[in-house]
Design a protein around this motif. Structure first.
Motif, mmCIF file in Angstrom:
data_model
loop_
_atom_site.group_PDB
_atom_site.id
_atom_site.type_symbol
_atom_site.label_atom_id
_atom_site.label_comp_id
_atom_site.label_asym_id
_atom_site.label_seq_id
_atom_site.Cartn_x
_atom_site.Cartn_y
_atom_site.Cartn_z
ATOM 1 N N ARG A 239 0.823 -1.200 0.000
ATOM 2 C CA ARG A 239 0.000 0.000 0.000
ATOM 3 C C ARG A 239 0.857 1.250 0.000
ATOM 4 O O ARG A 239 2.071 1.205 0.145
ATOM 5 C CB ARG A 239 -0.928 0.000 1.222
ATOM 6 C CG ARG A 239 -1.914 -1.140 1.230
ATOM 7 C CD ARG A 239 -2.848 -0.995 2.409
ATOM 8 N NE ARG A 239 -3.376 -2.290 2.775
ATOM 9 C CZ ARG A 239 -4.007 -2.537 3.903
ATOM 10 N NH1 ARG A 239 -4.177 -1.577 4.768
ATOM 11 N NH2 ARG A 239 -4.454 -3.736 4.167
ATOM 12 N N GLN A 240 0.192 2.397 -0.104
ATOM 13 C CA GLN A 240 0.872 3.691 -0.099
ATOM 14 C C GLN A 240 1.814 3.796 1.107
ATOM 15 O O GLN A 240 1.479 3.455 2.228
ATOM 16 C CB GLN A 240 -0.159 4.807 -0.013
ATOM 17 C CG GLN A 240 0.442 6.170 0.277
ATOM 18 C CD GLN A 240 -0.492 7.023 1.118
ATOM 19 O OE1 GLN A 240 -1.538 6.566 1.553
ATOM 20 N NE2 GLN A 240 -0.107 8.256 1.351
ATOM 21 N N PRO B 204 3.580 6.618 3.225
ATOM 22 C CA PRO B 204 3.648 8.071 3.406
ATOM 23 C C PRO B 204 5.088 8.543 3.562
ATOM 24 O O PRO B 204 6.004 7.745 3.783
ATOM 25 C CB PRO B 204 2.847 8.308 4.690
ATOM 26 C CG PRO B 204 2.900 7.005 5.421
ATOM 27 C CD PRO B 204 2.973 5.936 4.371
ATOM 28 N N GLY C 42 -4.522 16.611 -3.360
ATOM 29 C CA GLY C 42 -5.371 16.024 -2.341
ATOM 30 C C GLY C 42 -6.583 16.890 -2.044
ATOM 31 O O GLY C 42 -6.660 18.053 -2.443
ATOM 32 N N ILE D 297 -8.150 4.398 2.114
ATOM 33 C CA ILE D 297 -6.860 4.116 1.484
ATOM 34 C C ILE D 297 -7.000 2.962 0.493
ATOM 35 O O ILE D 297 -6.473 3.007 -0.624
ATOM 36 C CB ILE D 297 -5.797 3.807 2.551
ATOM 37 C CG1 ILE D 297 -5.450 5.092 3.317
ATOM 38 C CG2 ILE D 297 -4.539 3.211 1.924
ATOM 39 C CD1 ILE D 297 -4.578 4.872 4.531
ATOM 40 N N ARG D 298 -7.740 1.931 0.860
ATOM 41 C CA ARG D 298 -7.940 0.798 -0.040
ATOM 42 C C ARG D 298 -8.703 1.190 -1.297
ATOM 43 O O ARG D 298 -8.559 0.575 -2.353
ATOM 44 C CB ARG D 298 -8.694 -0.322 0.687
ATOM 45 C CG ARG D 298 -7.886 -0.985 1.779
ATOM 46 C CD ARG D 298 -8.780 -1.946 2.535
ATOM 47 N NE ARG D 298 -8.073 -2.540 3.652
ATOM 48 C CZ ARG D 298 -7.924 -3.849 3.826
ATOM 49 N NH1 ARG D 298 -8.386 -4.696 2.932
ATOM 50 N NH2 ARG D 298 -7.290 -4.306 4.874
ATOM 51 N N PRO E 203 -5.145 8.341 -0.925
ATOM 52 C CA PRO E 203 -4.011 8.457 -0.002
ATOM 53 C C PRO E 203 -4.334 9.513 1.062
ATOM 54 O O PRO E 203 -4.787 10.616 0.730
ATOM 55 C CB PRO E 203 -2.860 8.908 -0.896
ATOM 56 C CG PRO E 203 -3.308 8.609 -2.298
ATOM 57 C CD PRO E 203 -4.785 8.759 -2.288
ATOM 58 N N ASP F 27 -3.507 11.410 5.124
ATOM 59 C CA ASP F 27 -2.684 11.690 6.299
ATOM 60 C C ASP F 27 -3.628 12.123 7.412
ATOM 61 O O ASP F 27 -4.420 13.057 7.239
ATOM 62 C CB ASP F 27 -1.675 12.812 6.024
ATOM 63 C CG ASP F 27 -0.717 12.453 4.902
ATOM 64 O OD1 ASP F 27 -0.218 11.316 4.892
ATOM 65 O OD2 ASP F 27 -0.470 13.315 4.032
ATOM 66 N N GLY G 19 -1.045 2.505 5.837
ATOM 67 C CA GLY G 19 -0.633 3.414 4.779
ATOM 68 C C GLY G 19 -0.942 4.875 5.013
ATOM 69 O O GLY G 19 -0.812 5.681 4.098
ATOM 70 N N ALA G 20 -1.355 5.237 6.233
ATOM 71 C CA ALA G 20 -1.658 6.639 6.533
ATOM 72 C C ALA G 20 -0.434 7.342 7.099
ATOM 73 O O ALA G 20 0.365 6.741 7.822
ATOM 74 C CB ALA G 20 -2.809 6.725 7.541
ATOM 75 N N GLU H 89 -1.859 13.907 -1.396
ATOM 76 C CA GLU H 89 -2.419 13.214 -0.232
ATOM 77 C C GLU H 89 -3.559 14.042 0.357
ATOM 78 O O GLU H 89 -3.572 15.275 0.256
ATOM 79 C CB GLU H 89 -1.325 12.977 0.809
ATOM 80 C CG GLU H 89 -0.198 12.106 0.278
ATOM 81 C CD GLU H 89 1.075 12.202 1.104
ATOM 82 O OE1 GLU H 89 1.020 12.708 2.239
ATOM 83 O OE2 GLU H 89 2.133 11.804 0.589
#
Length: 340
Positions: A18-19, A21, A145, A164-165, A169, A171, A193-194, A214
């Motif tokens: 996954r992403q 950060p 974002g 996220i899935r 993306p 934060d 992935g956060a 993001e």
């Protein structure tokens, strides 16, 4: 009228793929637990991971009912409900309060286990607010974002994982944490992935995150001291609220969306995504205080969702603890805009 539409089930990615950060957003700032507490809590987490989803939910219901019966902050919850929903009977408010306790217990039990915490059919619950969801996806596809706002509602931790899935993306805006429980939650956030944005320099971090593509994800339903807040209507009474979202929207020029994970299905074990937006700031000259007005518009969207599913919100928090102080009016916004 809102539509509820299914979302095509995406292939659930391996967490390791996954992403990832930015490195500086993967820091976990806070006070870690001591060795003994850490060991005991690891045993508890392993036990929760081992349990089936049905057993975890039964445990959460037991803990939530027990906390309500013992009266832990029950007076606060019932006072909040009496003020916010006077049209409901006392019996109805007590039932809502009990549901809020169960929801809080579910959040903890669902959020702590390691590994894949979302059930395999999580994507089949659909989206309410399809046009808003498509607008959010379309904006993120431009490479910038969006600003996403939620509340302590449903399971806001798994909601972030879910977004996220689905290719958003994000934060999360967080405070420095204390204790084993909060440390584990922070670890899980980074693991799914956060990134983590802390209060110091938050506006600058939000701006940089938006420009990287993001989407900052923030909770907008906690009371703040008057000097750090703006005051906006929430269930008919002014509530102190962070102006960070509105200041960030002004700084970045990107849209704001309210995203909520509504519990659905048997035992509330599934989440359905509910989206509203874009929620735009007032036009120039439309009002005297555009930051407060924008905050009020977003808070109103949170209230609309909470009114539909009141037992999924955290009534145990003293949301209306602070009231306006004319001597500090406007200082919170000025300080945020000055510091970045």
């Amino acid at each position: 009228m809102s539509q509820i539409a299914p979302v095509p089930s995406p292939e659930i990615p391996n967490p390791a793929k996954r992403q990832v950060p930015s490195e500086h957003l993967r820091r976990i700032v806070g006070t870690p637990p001591g060795r003994v507490v850490d060991l005991l809590t690891r045993i508890v987490w392993a036990f929760l991971t081992w349990l089936s989803p049905e057993s975890r939910d039964a445990l959460a219901r037991f803990v939530g009912n027990l906390a309500y019966t013992l009266g832990i902050r029950r007076r606060v919850a019932l006072e909040n409900l009496a003020m916010a929903m006077p049209e409901k009977s006392e019996a109805e408010r007590r039932e809502i309060a009990r549901g809020a306790y169960i929801n809080m217990a579910r959040v903890v039990v669902e959020s702590l286990p390691s590994g894949d915490r979302l059930p395999k059919d999580w994507a089949e619950q659909g989206v309410e607010g399809v046009e808003a969801w498509e607008a959010l996806r379309a904006h993120v596809a431009t490479g910038k974002g969006a600003l996403m706002v939620t509340a302590h509602f449903g399971n806001w931790e798994l909601l972030g994982d879910m977004l996220i899935r689905w290719g958003i993306p994000l934060d999360a805006l967080v405070r420095p944490l204390k204790g084993a429980l909060n440390t584990r939650i922070a670890v899980n956030r980074v693991g799914c992935g956060a990134g983590l944005i802390y209060p110091k320099g938050a506006i600058q971090e939000i701006t940089a995150a938006v420009n990287r593509g993001e989407s900052p994800y923030m909770l907008l339903d906690q009371a703040l001291p008057a000097k750090a807040a703006v005051f906006v209507p929430f269930f008919g009474k002014l509530a102190s609220t962070t102006p960070a979202m509105a200041v960030a929207a002004k700084r970045t020029g990107v849209p704001v969306f309210v995203v909520m994970g509504v519990r659905n299905g048997r035992g509330g074990a599934r989440l359905r995504l509910e989206v509203e937006g874009p929620i735009l700031p007032p036009e120039p000259g439309e009002c005297e205080d555009p930051i407060t007005e924008h905050t009020a518009r977003v808070t109103a969207a949170l209230e609309r969702c909470i009114r539909k599913y009141p037992d999924q919100w955290m009534w145990l928090h003293r949301r209306w603890k602070y009231q306006p102080d004319p001597t500090v009016a406007g200082k919170a916004v000025a300080a945020l805009e000055a510091k970045g």
